[in-house]
Motif scaffolding. Structure first.
Motif, mmCIF file in Angstrom:
data_model
loop_
_atom_site.group_PDB
_atom_site.id
_atom_site.type_symbol
_atom_site.label_atom_id
_atom_site.label_comp_id
_atom_site.label_asym_id
_atom_site.label_seq_id
_atom_site.Cartn_x
_atom_site.Cartn_y
_atom_site.Cartn_z
ATOM 1 N N ALA A 93 45.361 -44.173 -25.549
ATOM 2 C CA ALA A 93 46.644 -44.013 -26.232
ATOM 3 C C ALA A 93 47.719 -44.611 -25.330
ATOM 4 O O ALA A 93 47.456 -44.930 -24.169
ATOM 5 N N ASN A 94 48.923 -44.763 -25.849
ATOM 6 C CA ASN A 94 50.014 -45.348 -25.059
ATOM 7 C C ASN A 94 50.305 -44.549 -23.799
ATOM 8 O O ASN A 94 50.764 -45.104 -22.804
ATOM 9 N N THR A 95 50.082 -43.237 -23.840
ATOM 10 C CA THR A 95 50.415 -42.382 -22.697
ATOM 11 C C THR A 95 49.211 -42.006 -21.843
ATOM 12 O O THR A 95 49.323 -41.178 -20.954
ATOM 13 N N GLY A 96 48.068 -42.584 -22.116
ATOM 14 C CA GLY A 96 46.865 -42.281 -21.344
ATOM 15 C C GLY A 96 45.676 -42.075 -22.251
ATOM 16 O O GLY A 96 45.571 -42.677 -23.314
ATOM 17 N N LEU A 97 44.784 -41.186 -21.869
ATOM 18 C CA LEU A 97 43.590 -40.886 -22.655
ATOM 19 C C LEU A 97 43.770 -39.557 -23.372
ATOM 20 O O LEU A 97 44.339 -38.622 -22.824
#
Length: 70
Positions: A49-53
Motif C-alpha cells: 500500500a502507499n503507506t507500507g504493507l
C-alpha cells in the motif's frame, strides 16, 4: 508474531488489552477467534500500500463489553 511461526494448528495470543485470541493457521487463510466466538479471516498478508504493507481481513473483533457495575 507472524502466522508462519506458529508452532501448532491453534495458538492463544494476548491482545494489547490482555484478552486472548485464538490464531489458527491453514493453507487458505489465518482465522482469528476471540473469547466470545467471533471470527475473522486474514486471507491476504503483506499487501503493498502507499503507506507500507497491510494485512487484509474480512471482519473486526471487538473487546468484550464490561459487565454492569464494573
Amino acid at each position: 508474531r507472524d502466522a508462519a511461526s506458529l508452532t501448532s494448528a491453534a495458538e492463544q495470543i494476548a491482545t494489547a488489552q490482555g484478552e486472548n485470541v485464538t490464531v489458527r493457521h491453514d493453507a487458505e487463510a489465518v482465522p482469528l477467534e476471540d473469547g466470545q466466538g467471533n471470527t475473522l479471516n486474514v486471507p491476504a498478508v503483506d499487501v503493498a500500500a502507499n503507506t507500507g504493507l497491510i494485512h487484509v481481513n474480512d471482519a473486526g473483533l471487538l473487546p468484550p463489553t464490561p459487565e454492569a457495575g464494573n
